[in-house]
Design an enzyme around this catalytic site. Sequence first.
Site, PDB file in Angstrom:
ATOM      1  N   SER A  68       0.798  -1.239   0.000  1.00 28.93           N
ATOM      2  CA  SER A  68       0.000   0.000   0.000  1.00 28.93           C
ATOM      3  C   SER A  68       0.822   1.278   0.000  1.00 28.93           C
ATOM      4  CB  SER A  68      -0.949   0.010   1.195  1.00 28.93           C
ATOM      5  OG  SER A  68      -2.045  -0.800   0.889  1.00 28.93           O
ATOM      6  N   LYS A  71       0.288   3.407  -2.954  1.00 30.65           N
ATOM      7  CA  LYS A  71      -0.880   4.297  -3.088  1.00 30.65           C
ATOM      8  C   LYS A  71      -0.479   5.770  -3.063  1.00 30.65           C
ATOM      9  CE  LYS A  71      -3.889   0.847  -0.861  1.00 30.65           C
ATOM     10  NZ  LYS A  71      -4.504   0.427   0.404  1.00 30.65           N
ATOM     11  N   TYR A 195      -3.832  -2.431 -10.187  1.00 33.48           N
ATOM     12  CA  TYR A 195      -3.699  -2.234  -8.733  1.00 33.48           C
ATOM     13  C   TYR A 195      -2.809  -3.323  -8.101  1.00 33.48           C
ATOM     14  CZ  TYR A 195      -4.930  -2.192  -3.805  1.00 33.48           C
ATOM     15  OH  TYR A 195      -4.842  -2.186  -2.433  1.00 33.48           O
ATOM     16  N   TYR A 247      -4.458   3.552   8.200  1.00 34.09           N
ATOM     17  CA  TYR A 247      -5.803   2.991   8.373  1.00 34.09           C
ATOM     18  C   TYR A 247      -6.393   3.393   9.722  1.00 34.09           C
ATOM     19  CZ  TYR A 247      -3.892   0.312   4.533  1.00 34.09           C
ATOM     20  OH  TYR A 247      -3.290  -0.047   3.359  1.00 34.09           O
ATOM     21  N   VAL A 265       1.086  -3.716   3.840  1.00 30.76           N
ATOM     22  CA  VAL A 265       0.993  -5.002   4.560  1.00 30.76           C
ATOM     23  C   VAL A 265       2.233  -5.884   4.433  1.00 30.76           C
ATOM     24  CG1 VAL A 265      -1.517  -5.295   4.743  1.00 30.76           C
ATOM     25  CG2 VAL A 265      -0.335  -6.049   2.677  1.00 30.76           C
TER      26      VAL A 265
HETATM   27  N1  GLU Z   1      -2.160  -5.338  -1.923  1.00 29.53           N
HETATM   28  C1  GLU Z   1      -2.713  -5.172  -0.613  1.00 29.53           C
HETATM   29  C2  GLU Z   1      -4.220  -5.318  -0.667  1.00 29.53           C
HETATM   30  O1  GLU Z   1      -4.835  -4.737  -1.474  1.00 29.53           O
HETATM   31  C3  GLU Z   1      -2.348  -3.847  -0.043  1.00 29.53           C
HETATM   32  C4  GLU Z   1      -2.892  -3.589   1.337  1.00 29.53           C
HETATM   33  C5  GLU Z   1      -1.905  -2.897   2.254  1.00 29.53           C
HETATM   34  O2  GLU Z   1      -0.707  -2.901   1.982  1.00 29.53           O
HETATM   35  O3  GLU Z   1      -2.325  -2.345   3.286  1.00 29.53           O
HETATM   36  O4  GLU Z   1      -4.800  -6.020   0.097  1.00 29.53           O
END
Ligand code: GLU
Length: 311
Positions: A68, A71, A195, A247, A265
């Site tokens: 993430s 992003k 994505y 988050y 993650v």
């Molecule tokens: N590729 C992961 C997902 O979409 C990214 C989530 C994250 O890194 O928090 O679940």
Amino acid sequence: MSQSLDEIKSALQRAIERAEQTKERGKVAAYIPELAKADPQKAGIAVTLANGETISAGDCNQQTTIQSVSKVFTLALALGTVGDRLWSRVGREPSGSAFDSILQLEHENGVPRNPFVNAGAIVVTDSILTSYQPKEALAQIVSFVRALAEDETIHIDKAVAMSETQTGHRNRALAHYLASHGNLRDEVDLTLGVYFHQCALSMSCVQLSRAGRFLAFGGGLGPQNGQMVSAKRAKRIAAIMLTCGHYDGSGDFAYRVGVPAKSGVSGMILAVVPHIASIAVWSPGLNKHGNSLIGTQMLEQVVNELDWSIF
Ligand code: GLU
């Protein structure tokens, strides 16, 4: 900045030493099978300063997927591609819910709370696809990150992208839900394909701290280097990192560490100390919010020791 390079180097080393001694490591993400192979004992940190110098310690050269943290880069690209029109499709408020939650999306008619929860990031990627074909969009993302890091070796880990493509049921559910509300322009599988691949960008802490410089230094790579995005855009992305980058753990992270940051993650975190440094940390074990447990501990220690909190 009042510290010498030696003082920064010692602070990083102390953080790694403490990380090595910490027994509680958190849980490695297992919902993407390839990520479950990570060793929770690993810990790395890298700091890049305004003069381009990078200082690092621990497993700072080992590559892992940034998940993430990507992003942040796609948000910068989307704002450059569609501008403020993006904000009619995604909000800018902290979610207070899990990264892959669908609950809020239902209450709020398919408009994700912010660009850093999964639903919001899927919309951001989809907005880039209004100007580019999927392969072209992915190439844009990779070359943007390479240019930011000034490193042409950065690539996508295909095994991780494939692993998430095969098992990403929640993201697929989120994308279909967005589509049902008319908030996805491209086909679900095409948007998710981009994505999943952006999440599988493979980088070390050293590479990530270099790629994050534009957020610390007003959109540029440092005083001698070129402008990558406008200063205004960099400042706004950092603001969203501070309020939404962890988050439903964003408040606790701001309280403990006190700098804008985005987690993934895989256990990566990119943190920004405005005008001073870009920091990347990595340790694969996660806390209950899906943020690196040891990575947060290392950032808390280094930022506090060096008095780098923005507050
Ligand atoms: N590729 C992961 C997902 O979409 C990214 C989530 C994250 O890194 O928090 O679940």
